[in-house]
Design a protein around this motif. Sequence first.
Motif, PDB file in Angstrom:
ATOM      1  N   SER A   1       0.856  -1.187   0.000  1.00 53.25           N
ATOM      2  CA  SER A   1       0.000   0.000   0.000  1.00 53.25           C
ATOM      3  C   SER A   1       0.888   1.233   0.000  1.00 53.25           C
ATOM      4  CB  SER A   1      -0.921   0.001   1.224  1.00 53.25           C
ATOM      5  OG  SER A   1      -0.141   0.031   2.412  1.00 53.25           O
ATOM      6  N   GLY A   2       0.265   2.368  -0.162  1.00 51.29           N
ATOM      7  CA  GLY A   2       0.978   3.630  -0.080  1.00 51.29           C
ATOM      8  C   GLY A   2       2.064   3.806  -1.125  1.00 51.29           C
ATOM      9  N   THR A   3       3.229   4.245  -0.675  1.00 52.83           N
ATOM     10  CA  THR A   3       4.336   4.540  -1.589  1.00 52.83           C
ATOM     11  C   THR A   3       4.778   3.311  -2.365  1.00 52.83           C
ATOM     12  OG1 THR A   3       5.077   6.148   0.073  1.00 52.83           O
ATOM     13  CG2 THR A   3       6.577   5.675  -1.733  1.00 52.83           C
ATOM     14  N   GLU A   4       4.775   2.171  -1.707  1.00 48.11           N
ATOM     15  CA  GLU A   4       5.146   0.934  -2.399  1.00 48.11           C
ATOM     16  C   GLU A   4       4.211   0.652  -3.574  1.00 48.11           C
ATOM     17  OE1 GLU A   4       7.306  -2.507   0.024  1.00 48.11           O
ATOM     18  OE2 GLU A   4       5.419  -1.910   0.965  1.00 48.11           O
ATOM     19  N   LYS A   5       2.936   0.866  -3.365  1.00 48.92           N
ATOM     20  CA  LYS A   5       1.967   0.596  -4.418  1.00 48.92           C
ATOM     21  C   LYS A   5       2.128   1.584  -5.569  1.00 48.92           C
ATOM     22  CE  LYS A   5      -2.597  -1.361  -4.647  1.00 48.92           C
ATOM     23  NZ  LYS A   5      -3.758  -1.786  -3.831  1.00 48.92           N
TER      24      LYS A   5
ATOM     25  N   ASN B   1       3.123  13.687   0.490  1.00 49.69           N
ATOM     26  CA  ASN B   1       4.271  12.792   0.409  1.00 49.69           C
ATOM     27  C   ASN B   1       4.174  11.871  -0.798  1.00 49.69           C
ATOM     28  OD1 ASN B   1       5.377   9.864   1.296  1.00 49.69           O
ATOM     29  ND2 ASN B   1       6.671  11.446   2.200  1.00 49.69           N
ATOM     30  N   TYR B   2       2.981  11.325  -1.053  1.00 52.16           N
ATOM     31  CA  TYR B   2       2.780  10.449  -2.202  1.00 52.16           C
ATOM     32  C   TYR B   2       2.998  11.209  -3.512  1.00 52.16           C
ATOM     33  CZ  TYR B   2       0.540   7.113   0.999  1.00 52.16           C
ATOM     34  OH  TYR B   2       0.268   6.221   2.010  1.00 52.16           O
ATOM     35  N   ALA B   3       2.457  12.429  -3.572  1.00 48.90           N
ATOM     36  CA  ALA B   3       2.600  13.230  -4.793  1.00 48.90           C
ATOM     37  C   ALA B   3       4.061  13.587  -5.054  1.00 48.90           C
ATOM     38  CB  ALA B   3       1.757  14.499  -4.688  1.00 48.90           C
ATOM     39  N   ALA B   4       4.790  13.921  -3.982  1.00 47.96           N
ATOM     40  CA  ALA B   4       6.204  14.256  -4.132  1.00 47.96           C
ATOM     41  C   ALA B   4       7.002  13.042  -4.608  1.00 47.96           C
ATOM     42  CB  ALA B   4       6.768  14.780  -2.809  1.00 47.96           C
ATOM     43  N   PHE B   5       6.712  11.878  -4.031  1.00 48.11           N
ATOM     44  CA  PHE B   5       7.402  10.660  -4.461  1.00 48.11           C
ATOM     45  C   PHE B   5       7.095  10.350  -5.918  1.00 48.11           C
ATOM     46  CE2 PHE B   5       7.336   6.076  -5.248  1.00 48.11           C
ATOM     47  CZ  PHE B   5       8.651   5.742  -4.924  1.00 48.11           C
TER      48      PHE B   5
END
Length: 228
Positions: A78-82, A206-210
Amino acid sequence: MTGELSILDLFLQASLLVKIVMLILLSLSVISWAMIFKRSKVLSVARSDAERFEDKFWSGMDLSQLFNEVKVRKDRISGTEKIFYSGFNEFARLSRVNSSSSEAVMDGTARAMRVTVSREVDNLETNLPFLATVGSITPYIGLFGTVWGIMHAFIALGAVKQATLAMVAPGIAEALVATAMGLFAAIPAVIAYNRLSVKVGKLEHNYAAFMDEFSSILHRQAMASQEK
Protein backbone atom coordinates in the motif's frame (compact mmCIF):
# COMPACT_ATOMS: atom_id res chain seq x y z
CA MET A 1 -35.91 14.36 44.88
CA THR A 2 -32.47 15.10 46.32
CA GLY A 3 -29.84 17.42 44.93
CA GLU A 4 -27.48 14.51 44.36
CA LEU A 5 -28.47 12.92 41.08
CA SER A 6 -26.19 10.83 38.93
CA ILE A 7 -26.30 10.78 35.13
CA LEU A 8 -27.74 7.28 35.36
CA ASP A 9 -30.56 8.55 37.59
CA LEU A 10 -31.31 11.36 35.15
CA PHE A 11 -31.33 8.89 32.27
CA LEU A 12 -33.70 6.50 34.05
CA GLN A 13 -36.10 9.30 34.95
CA ALA A 14 -36.13 10.87 31.48
CA SER A 15 -38.99 10.40 29.05
CA LEU A 16 -38.84 7.59 26.47
CA LEU A 17 -37.92 9.87 23.56
CA VAL A 18 -35.13 11.55 25.53
CA LYS A 19 -33.82 8.10 26.49
CA ILE A 20 -33.75 7.10 22.82
CA VAL A 21 -31.89 10.31 21.95
CA MET A 22 -29.34 9.64 24.69
CA LEU A 23 -28.80 6.06 23.51
CA ILE A 24 -28.31 7.25 19.92
CA LEU A 25 -25.74 9.79 21.07
CA LEU A 26 -23.95 7.24 23.22
CA SER A 27 -23.82 4.80 20.30
CA LEU A 28 -22.46 7.46 17.94
CA SER A 29 -19.84 8.41 20.51
CA VAL A 30 -18.67 4.81 20.97
CA ILE A 31 -18.52 4.23 17.20
CA SER A 32 -16.62 7.50 16.72
CA TRP A 33 -13.99 6.57 19.30
CA ALA A 34 -13.55 3.16 17.68
CA MET A 35 -13.03 4.81 14.29
CA ILE A 36 -10.67 7.40 15.76
CA PHE A 37 -8.39 4.74 17.23
CA LYS A 38 -8.54 2.63 14.07
CA ARG A 39 -7.81 5.52 11.68
CA SER A 40 -5.02 6.81 13.91
CA LYS A 41 -3.34 3.42 13.81
CA VAL A 42 -3.83 3.07 10.03
CA LEU A 43 -2.33 6.50 9.35
CA SER A 44 0.57 5.89 11.72
CA VAL A 45 1.37 2.59 9.95
CA ALA A 46 1.04 4.26 6.54
CA ARG A 47 3.51 6.96 7.56
CA SER A 48 6.00 4.42 8.91
CA ASP A 49 5.69 2.24 5.80
CA ALA A 50 6.23 5.24 3.53
CA GLU A 51 9.37 6.31 5.38
CA ARG A 52 10.77 2.76 5.42
CA PHE A 53 10.18 2.22 1.70
CA GLU A 54 11.60 5.62 0.73
CA ASP A 55 14.75 4.87 2.71
CA LYS A 56 15.15 1.68 0.70
CA PHE A 57 14.26 3.44 -2.55
CA TRP A 58 16.89 6.16 -2.08
CA SER A 59 19.53 3.74 -0.82
CA GLY A 60 20.81 3.26 -4.37
CA MET A 61 19.23 -0.16 -4.83
CA ASP A 62 18.60 -1.20 -8.43
CA LEU A 63 15.00 -0.35 -9.33
CA SER A 64 14.41 -3.63 -11.16
CA GLN A 65 15.55 -5.58 -8.13
CA LEU A 66 13.37 -3.45 -5.86
CA PHE A 67 10.42 -3.99 -8.20
CA ASN A 68 10.90 -7.75 -8.07
CA GLU A 69 10.95 -7.66 -4.26
CA VAL A 70 7.73 -5.64 -4.16
CA LYS A 71 6.08 -7.80 -6.82
CA VAL A 72 6.37 -10.90 -4.63
CA ARG A 73 3.98 -9.32 -2.10
CA LYS A 74 2.00 -7.07 -4.46
CA ASP A 75 -1.32 -8.09 -2.88
CA ARG A 76 -0.23 -6.75 0.52
CA ILE A 77 1.42 -3.48 -0.43
CA SER A 78 0.00 0.00 0.00
CA GLY A 79 0.98 3.63 -0.08
CA THR A 80 4.34 4.54 -1.59
CA GLU A 81 5.15 0.93 -2.40
CA LYS A 82 1.97 0.60 -4.42
CA ILE A 83 2.68 3.84 -6.28
CA PHE A 84 6.16 2.56 -7.10
CA TYR A 85 4.82 -0.83 -8.21
CA SER A 86 2.10 0.58 -10.47
CA GLY A 87 4.45 3.16 -11.97
CA PHE A 88 7.34 0.82 -12.68
CA ASN A 89 5.02 -1.92 -13.94
CA GLU A 90 3.35 0.43 -16.39
CA PHE A 91 6.69 1.95 -17.39
CA ALA A 92 8.14 -1.50 -18.19
CA ARG A 93 5.02 -2.53 -20.13
CA LEU A 94 4.88 0.64 -22.22
CA SER A 95 8.63 0.57 -22.83
CA ARG A 96 8.27 -2.84 -24.46
CA VAL A 97 5.40 -1.87 -26.76
CA ASN A 98 6.26 1.77 -27.44
CA SER A 99 9.98 2.19 -26.92
CA SER A 100 10.32 4.84 -29.63
CA SER A 101 8.27 7.47 -27.79
CA SER A 102 9.45 8.37 -24.32
CA GLU A 103 6.67 10.92 -23.93
CA ALA A 104 3.96 8.31 -24.54
CA VAL A 105 5.65 6.00 -22.06
CA MET A 106 5.84 8.71 -19.39
CA ASP A 107 2.26 9.87 -19.94
CA GLY A 108 0.96 6.36 -19.39
CA THR A 109 3.22 5.85 -16.37
CA ALA A 110 2.11 9.13 -14.79
CA ARG A 111 -1.56 8.26 -15.31
CA ALA A 112 -1.10 4.87 -13.64
CA MET A 113 0.58 6.46 -10.62
CA ARG A 114 -2.02 9.23 -10.33
CA VAL A 115 -4.81 6.64 -10.22
CA THR A 116 -2.94 4.73 -7.52
CA VAL A 117 -2.37 7.88 -5.47
CA SER A 118 -6.07 8.71 -5.69
CA ARG A 119 -7.08 5.24 -4.53
CA GLU A 120 -4.59 5.24 -1.67
CA VAL A 121 -5.81 8.63 -0.44
CA ASP A 122 -9.41 7.42 -0.65
CA ASN A 123 -8.45 4.45 1.53
CA LEU A 124 -6.77 6.73 4.06
CA GLU A 125 -9.88 8.93 4.23
CA THR A 126 -12.14 6.00 5.12
CA ASN A 127 -14.39 6.86 8.11
CA LEU A 128 -13.42 10.54 8.10
CA PRO A 129 -16.76 11.63 6.55
CA PHE A 130 -18.54 9.76 9.36
CA LEU A 131 -16.55 11.68 11.99
CA ALA A 132 -17.40 14.94 10.25
CA THR A 133 -21.08 13.99 10.22
CA VAL A 134 -21.05 13.04 13.90
CA GLY A 135 -19.33 16.30 14.76
CA SER A 136 -21.93 18.35 12.91
CA ILE A 137 -25.22 16.61 13.78
CA THR A 138 -24.86 15.32 17.34
CA PRO A 139 -25.23 18.77 18.98
CA TYR A 140 -28.54 19.16 17.17
CA ILE A 141 -29.68 15.67 18.14
CA GLY A 142 -28.85 16.49 21.75
CA LEU A 143 -30.62 19.84 21.46
CA PHE A 144 -33.71 18.10 20.12
CA GLY A 145 -33.71 15.79 23.15
CA THR A 146 -33.33 18.78 25.45
CA VAL A 147 -36.16 20.74 23.84
CA TRP A 148 -38.44 17.72 23.99
CA GLY A 149 -37.54 17.00 27.62
CA ILE A 150 -38.10 20.60 28.73
CA MET A 151 -41.40 20.70 26.85
CA HIS A 152 -42.44 17.46 28.53
CA ALA A 153 -41.44 18.88 31.96
CA PHE A 154 -43.49 22.06 31.50
CA ILE A 155 -46.52 20.15 30.24
CA ALA A 156 -46.39 18.02 33.38
CA LEU A 157 -45.94 21.16 35.44
CA GLY A 158 -49.07 22.67 33.97
CA ALA A 159 -51.16 19.81 35.33
CA VAL A 160 -50.51 20.78 38.97
CA LYS A 161 -52.09 23.67 40.84
CA GLN A 162 -49.05 24.94 42.68
CA ALA A 163 -45.79 24.89 40.68
CA THR A 164 -42.39 25.13 42.36
CA LEU A 165 -38.83 25.15 41.09
CA ALA A 166 -38.20 21.86 42.87
CA MET A 167 -40.86 20.25 40.72
CA VAL A 168 -39.56 21.42 37.35
CA ALA A 169 -35.79 21.35 38.02
CA PRO A 170 -35.30 17.56 37.79
CA GLY A 171 -37.12 17.38 34.46
CA ILE A 172 -35.02 20.20 33.02
CA ALA A 173 -31.83 18.59 34.34
CA GLU A 174 -32.77 15.30 32.67
CA ALA A 175 -33.32 17.12 29.39
CA LEU A 176 -30.04 19.04 29.57
CA VAL A 177 -28.12 15.78 29.83
CA ALA A 178 -29.04 15.19 26.19
CA THR A 179 -27.29 18.41 25.16
CA ALA A 180 -24.25 17.48 27.23
CA MET A 181 -24.11 14.07 25.58
CA GLY A 182 -24.42 15.68 22.16
CA LEU A 183 -21.40 17.86 22.89
CA PHE A 184 -19.56 14.89 24.39
CA ALA A 185 -19.99 13.03 21.09
CA ALA A 186 -19.34 16.03 18.83
CA ILE A 187 -16.21 17.60 20.30
CA PRO A 188 -13.89 14.55 20.07
CA ALA A 189 -15.23 13.77 16.59
CA VAL A 190 -14.47 17.29 15.33
CA ILE A 191 -11.01 17.38 16.90
CA ALA A 192 -10.17 13.92 15.54
CA TYR A 193 -11.50 14.76 12.08
CA ASN A 194 -9.30 17.86 11.87
CA ARG A 195 -6.19 16.08 13.13
CA LEU A 196 -6.66 13.01 10.95
CA SER A 197 -7.42 15.17 7.90
CA VAL A 198 -4.11 16.97 8.40
CA LYS A 199 -2.30 13.62 8.59
CA VAL A 200 -4.02 12.42 5.40
CA GLY A 201 -3.06 15.68 3.69
CA LYS A 202 0.59 15.22 4.66
CA LEU A 203 0.60 11.66 3.35
CA GLU A 204 -1.06 12.76 0.13
CA HIS A 205 1.63 15.43 -0.31
CA ASN A 206 4.27 12.79 0.41
CA TYR A 207 2.78 10.45 -2.20
CA ALA A 208 2.60 13.23 -4.79
CA ALA A 209 6.20 14.26 -4.13
CA PHE A 210 7.40 10.66 -4.46
CA MET A 211 5.44 10.25 -7.70
CA ASP A 212 7.09 13.36 -9.18
CA GLU A 213 10.59 12.28 -8.11
CA PHE A 214 10.06 8.75 -9.39
CA SER A 215 8.68 10.11 -12.67
CA SER A 216 11.85 12.15 -13.13
CA ILE A 217 14.01 9.06 -12.64
CA LEU A 218 11.94 7.01 -15.08
CA HIS A 219 11.98 9.84 -17.60
CA ARG A 220 15.75 9.90 -17.56
CA GLN A 221 15.79 6.16 -18.09
CA ALA A 222 13.33 6.47 -20.98
CA MET A 223 15.42 9.18 -22.66
CA ALA A 224 18.60 7.15 -22.21
CA SER A 225 16.96 4.08 -23.79
CA GLN A 226 15.69 6.13 -26.70
CA GLU A 227 19.15 7.52 -27.41
CA LYS A 228 20.66 4.04 -27.69
